[in-house]
Design an enzyme around this catalytic site. Structure first.
Site, PDB file in Angstrom:
ATOM      1  N   GLU A 239       1.031  -1.555  -0.010  1.00  0.00           N
ATOM      2  CA  GLU A 239       0.363   0.073  -0.220  1.00  0.00           C
ATOM      3  C   GLU A 239       1.078   1.373   0.066  1.00  0.00           C
ATOM      4  OE1 GLU A 239      -3.393   0.988   2.084  1.00  0.00           O
ATOM      5  OE2 GLU A 239      -2.872   2.136   3.460  1.00  0.00           O
ATOM      6  N   ARG A 265       6.352  34.238 -15.020  1.00  0.00           N
ATOM      7  CA  ARG A 265       5.704  35.182 -14.753  1.00  0.00           C
ATOM      8  C   ARG A 265       6.875  36.012 -14.037  1.00  0.00           C
ATOM      9  NH1 ARG A 265       1.317  38.521 -13.033  1.00  0.00           N
ATOM     10  NH2 ARG A 265       1.343  39.238 -10.446  1.00  0.00           N
ATOM     11  N   GLN A 276      16.592  34.550  -5.976  1.00  0.00           N
ATOM     12  CA  GLN A 276      17.149  33.413  -4.564  1.00  0.00           C
ATOM     13  C   GLN A 276      15.619  32.725  -4.020  1.00  0.00           C
ATOM     14  OE1 GLN A 276      20.295  33.990  -2.138  1.00  0.00           O
ATOM     15  NE2 GLN A 276      21.928  32.632  -4.159  1.00  0.00           N
TER      16      GLN A 276
END
Ligand SMILES: Cc1cc2nc3c(=O)[nH]c(=O)nc-3n(C[C@H](O)[C@H](O)[C@H](O)COP(=O)(O)OP(=O)(O)OC[C@H]3O[C@@H](n4cnc5c(N)ncnc54)[C@H](O)[C@@H]3O)c2cc1C
Length: 376
Positions: A239, A265, A276
């Site tokens: 799982e 952007r 940075q």
């Protein structure tokens, strides 16, 4: 998986991307299981992968199955559906193939591999979540039958499932008093509760399951009486590998989106990624994704080779779930207000990622396991 070494299973759900991604925001908002999106998953062959051909399976390895689930996570933006799909593979099919009688396998595995029967496994109880070894639901033998009484909680897929694997107590207290039974949904006395409203993974329905004098033939038991804990351990390892491989694909997709946004952007006359403070977040995301990948496939290989991997599985679960949460959080910050809007799907990823440190054994319990394995 890295493109140059990805098994051919990686891309099997990619052709169904449009169907899987249709109106994901709507489905998340209404919080319902998208039945129509199950069909492309059935057609893709995803549910057949780790199962033997005589039961409709594709006979693929554990790591090839992980790669397919990673591919699903990359293709599908519906993390709830993705989680339900990995639960489908692991909850009933995996233990049935490994521990079921020939009769049970022949009767039920084809329904699992085709995806015709949606499956669930019920371990957690209202009074016993992390303390799973002390679950109280009982199965008492009466002749050729067992009579089950008790209640289960937070069961993924239960509201839509046709087959349930039930972990119950047949013997003394503790781990070795547990046994595992297969039950069909319409078995008298088995009642599935209403879907519970959740924060994330909203298209993966969870609910309570109540057992009142549920009579099951002895033949519906998987393995011997008292083998429930061993079966649970076998299942939980897989799982973790399957459901968190899905997260790896989701994170890889998220990272690509974030890099694209950070390079396009513009603020203050340059791309925001040139700062940075933004670039370091993206570097940390990359490290988190690659660390998750290494742990997942290294551990997957160990489990596949039958090596002792208990500590590795616990560490993998922690690393990947926390990477998923960190990268989802960073993505919102880098997208700014756009990441906070429901329409872009970025905030949904943080809600979805939250569950990963809770299910499959909480991260606190996994850390306890690692400490115990180290003799602490
Ligand atoms: C999305 C989702 C899907 C799920 N699907 C299934 C499913 O299909 N089948 C199923 O059986 N269950 C399922 N669960 C339930 C899940 O396995 C449990 O939620 C989990 O085991 C924790 O149990 P609990 O929620 O009762 O928390 P509790 O056990 O009450 O724990 C609460 C908090 O206390 C901490 N805690 C408890 N004990 C210790 C300890 N000894 N040391 C340190 N910290 C501790 C926990 O880590 C946690 O932070 C699902 C849960 C979620 C969120």
């Amino acid at each position: 998986m890295a493109a140059e070494k990805a098994p051919d299973t990686y891309g099997i759900t990619a052709p169904y991307g449009d169907e899987l991604n249709d109106d994901v925001t709507h489905w998340d908002r209404i919080g319902e299981f998208p039945h129509d999106k199950w069909k492309p998953l059935q057609r893709s062959g995803l549910f057949t992968l780790p199962f033997a051909p005589e039961y409709g399976g594709a006979g693929r390895t554990l790591t090839e199955t992980m790669a397919a689930l990673e591919g699903l996570g990359h293709t599908s933006r519906d993390a709830g559906l993705n989680f339900s799909a990995s639960t489908q593979i692991v909850s009933v099919g995996i233990p049935l193939q490994a521990f079921g009688s020939e009769e049970l396998r022949g009767r039920y595995l084809p329904q699992v591999t085709s995806g015709e029967a949606i499956t669930a496994h019920a371990i957690t109880e209202p009074s016993h979540g992390s303390d799973v070894m002390n679950i109280r639901t009982t199965a008492v033998r009466e002749g050729d039958e067992y009579v089950l009484n008790g209640g289960k909680m937070f069961i993924t897929n239960a509201p839509v499932a046709g087959l349930f694997l039930l972990y119950v107590r047949t013997g003394k207290p503790g781990a070795f008093g547990l046994s595992t039974f297969l039950a069909e949904r319409d078995t008298p006395g088995l009642t599935v509760g209403e879907p519970l409203e959740t924060m994330g993974l909203r298209t993966s329905p969870i609910s309570e399951v109540t057992l009142e004098d549920v009579r099951l033939p002895v033949g519906n038991r998987l393995g011997s009486e008292g083998a429930g804990f061993l079966i649970m351990d076998y299942v939980m390892k897989r799982e973790v590998l399957f459901s968190f491989a899905v997260n790896l694909g989701e994170m890889t997709h998220r990272l690509k989106r974030v890099v694209e946004h950070a390079t396009t952007r513009q603020q203050f006359g340059s791309a925001i990624g040139k700062n940075q403070a933004v670039a370091h977040k993206i570097a940390d995301m990359r490290i988190a994704v690659e660390t998750a990948r290494k742990w997942l496939y290294d551990t997957g290989l160990k489990v596949q080779q039958g090596k002792d991997a208990s500590l590795d599985v616990a560490a993998t679960k922690i690393v990947v779930s926390e990477a998923n949460q960190l990268t989802a959080q960073h993505a919102i910050q880098i997208f700014g207000a756009r990441g906070y809007l429901t329409g872009t799907g970025i905030e949904r990823e943080l809600r979805n990622a939250t569950a990963g440190s809770i299910y499959s054994g909480t991260n606190e319990i996994q850390r306890n396991c690692i400490a115990a394995l180290m003799g602490l």
